[in-house]
Each structure stands twice: as C-alpha cells, then as structure tokens.
Design a protein around this motif. Sequence first.
Motif, PDB file in Angstrom:
ATOM      1  N   LEU A 135     -58.621 -15.003  -0.418  1.00 29.58           N
ATOM      2  CA  LEU A 135     -59.898 -15.868  -0.464  1.00 29.58           C
ATOM      3  C   LEU A 135     -59.733 -16.448  -1.828  1.00 29.58           C
ATOM      4  CD1 LEU A 135     -62.827 -13.629   1.041  1.00 29.58           C
ATOM      5  CD2 LEU A 135     -61.907 -15.973   1.740  1.00 29.58           C
TER       6      LEU A 135
ATOM      7  N   TYR B  48     -57.840 -19.238  -1.612  1.00 25.97           N
ATOM      8  CA  TYR B  48     -58.281 -20.220  -1.057  1.00 25.97           C
ATOM      9  C   TYR B  48     -59.010 -21.133  -1.890  1.00 25.97           C
ATOM     10  CZ  TYR B  48     -61.506 -22.735   2.046  1.00 25.97           C
ATOM     11  OH  TYR B  48     -62.588 -23.510   2.638  1.00 25.97           O
TER      12      TYR B  48
ATOM     13  N   ASP C  52     -58.707 -25.034  -3.151  1.00 27.54           N
ATOM     14  CA  ASP C  52     -59.709 -25.483  -2.256  1.00 27.54           C
ATOM     15  C   ASP C  52     -59.477 -27.122  -2.102  1.00 27.54           C
ATOM     16  OD1 ASP C  52     -61.921 -26.036  -0.682  1.00 27.54           O
ATOM     17  OD2 ASP C  52     -63.298 -26.128  -2.238  1.00 27.54           O
TER      18      ASP C  52
ATOM     19  N   LEU D  96     -55.731 -27.936   0.130  1.00 25.62           N
ATOM     20  CA  LEU D  96     -55.511 -27.257   1.464  1.00 25.62           C
ATOM     21  C   LEU D  96     -56.168 -28.334   2.398  1.00 25.62           C
ATOM     22  CD1 LEU D  96     -56.546 -23.579   0.806  1.00 25.62           C
ATOM     23  CD2 LEU D  96     -54.084 -24.496   0.977  1.00 25.62           C
TER      24      LEU D  96
ATOM     25  N   ARG E 139     -55.328 -24.427   5.905  1.00 24.14           N
ATOM     26  CA  ARG E 139     -56.566 -24.241   5.320  1.00 24.14           C
ATOM     27  C   ARG E 139     -57.274 -23.202   6.387  1.00 24.14           C
ATOM     28  NH1 ARG E 139     -59.991 -26.914   1.925  1.00 24.14           N
ATOM     29  NH2 ARG E 139     -62.065 -26.386   2.134  1.00 24.14           N
TER      30      ARG E 139
ATOM     31  N   LEU F  48     -55.431 -19.592   6.495  1.00 28.64           N
ATOM     32  CA  LEU F  48     -55.844 -18.752   5.227  1.00 28.64           C
ATOM     33  C   LEU F  48     -57.123 -18.118   5.091  1.00 28.64           C
ATOM     34  CD1 LEU F  48     -54.321 -18.295   2.454  1.00 28.64           C
ATOM     35  CD2 LEU F  48     -55.612 -20.197   1.376  1.00 28.64           C
ATOM     36  N   LEU F  49     -58.140 -18.821   5.735  1.00 31.50           N
ATOM     37  CA  LEU F  49     -59.478 -18.347   6.006  1.00 31.50           C
ATOM     38  C   LEU F  49     -59.490 -17.158   7.063  1.00 31.50           C
ATOM     39  CD1 LEU F  49     -61.856 -21.341   5.806  1.00 31.50           C
ATOM     40  CD2 LEU F  49     -61.875 -19.361   4.236  1.00 31.50           C
TER      41      LEU F  49
END
Length: 248
Positions: free
Chosen positions: A202, A205, A209, A212, A217, A220-221
């Motif tokens: 996180l 991320y 931000d 990504l 994206r 990763l989340l």
Amino acid sequence: MALALAFLGVVGVAFGVFLPAGLFWGGAFLLLGALFHALAEGPFAGPAQVALVLGGLLALRGKTLWDRPRLRPLGRYLAFLALLLGLFALRSLPHPGGDLPLLLTLFHAGAFLVAYLALSVGVGAGAMCALQDLRLRLAPERAVAAAPLWSLRRLERGYLRVGYVAATLGLASGMAWAFGYFGSPLSPDPKEVSVVLGWLLLTLYFLLDERLRGLLRAGLLLGAYALFLFALLGAPFLGSRHPSGLGF
C-alpha cells in the motif's frame, strides 16, 4: 514517555500523509520524544534518538512543501520517510514486557476493523477504476456505458486513505505486543509478516500513485488486500499468535 511520544508522532505523520496538519503535530511529537529520550539517556544515545530527530525534521519540512502544489509529491515522499523513521524508532526504543494491555488490544482490534472495512471499498473501487481506465484506452466508445472514472477515483482515494492510516495504527500496536511476546517487534509470525508486506504494498501504491496504470495498479491493490485477508483468515491455521491471546 519517549515511547508514548514516538507513538503519537507516528500516528500524526500517518495522518499527515493526507492531511498537512498531521505532519506538523507528528513532527513535533517525534522531536519531543527525541528530547525526552536525550534527557533520560543522554544526547544521541542510540539509533532511536537519531531516527526521532530525523523523522521529526522531515515531517516538518514535508509540511512546508505541502503548501506548494508543484512540490507536494516531494512533501508526501518526505512524510513516508518520516513515517518509516518513526516506526524504526518504535522498534528501537525499550518496550515494557508482558501481554498487550486490554485497552491497547481493543485499539489494535478496532484499528484493523476500520482498516478492513475501508480497504474493502477502496481496493474494490481502485481495481475497478484501473481496469476501466485500461478498457477505455483500448475502446473509448465504451465510456458511455461505464461508471464515471471520477466517481470511482473519489471512492478509491477516500477509503484507501482511511484504511491505510487504520492499518498503520493496527500494525504499530501489534508490533508493540510482538516485542513483549517474541522479544522483537518484527518476528517471523505469519500474521505479522503478511500485514507488514501488505502495508508495504500500500505504501508503494501511494508513492507511485500518479505513475501506476492498468493491470499493475489493480494488481498492487489486490495483492495488498489479499495479504491483509491472509493475516485474518489464513495465518491462524499456520500457528500464528494474536495480541488477544486467542487463536485468531
């Protein structure tokens, strides 16, 4: 006192990643923690004191950069560095042994409850936003039937920020318990390893931000949330311990 001030500093800096006032208060608490530690142990007595000073100064500098829109990403980067230094200081400062007090256990559980609820919405909205952005780049004519990107982005940002701050608080309180149980705030316990890895994903991320896009994206989340879910649902089957003393 130094440990309590360092904890308040980490909390303030965690909020300061998104709210600039938190950087000021977090930096002030970190510097106060360094001052109390210096009065008790002497100047520059150990790495924790140095980390508190550096973290406090970086947080205060990040606050000044936050007010300059073009340098705001640098201010956020300094806030993450200050947060890492604060967590390192929490690790290095002497901790009281024994089980986690009841109030801190309830705080730990409450923080992760908020984190799971907020991340459920934020991660879902973020993954939908990333995949929809990818689809619209490949087929712009599908924009009419798709949900507005700005609406998904608003949900993503709001809930992910709350979830990240709550997960940081839960992780910090869990590390305090791990120090008393394992003798170190960082242990090979499956629950802690998965939470730390999810928190790092996180953090990555938020740092990347603006860069990504698409599947990276969304991946990763979803990867970060999968690690948090593993800590809740899978780690107990591997013999993980918990601050409550229960098997979950």
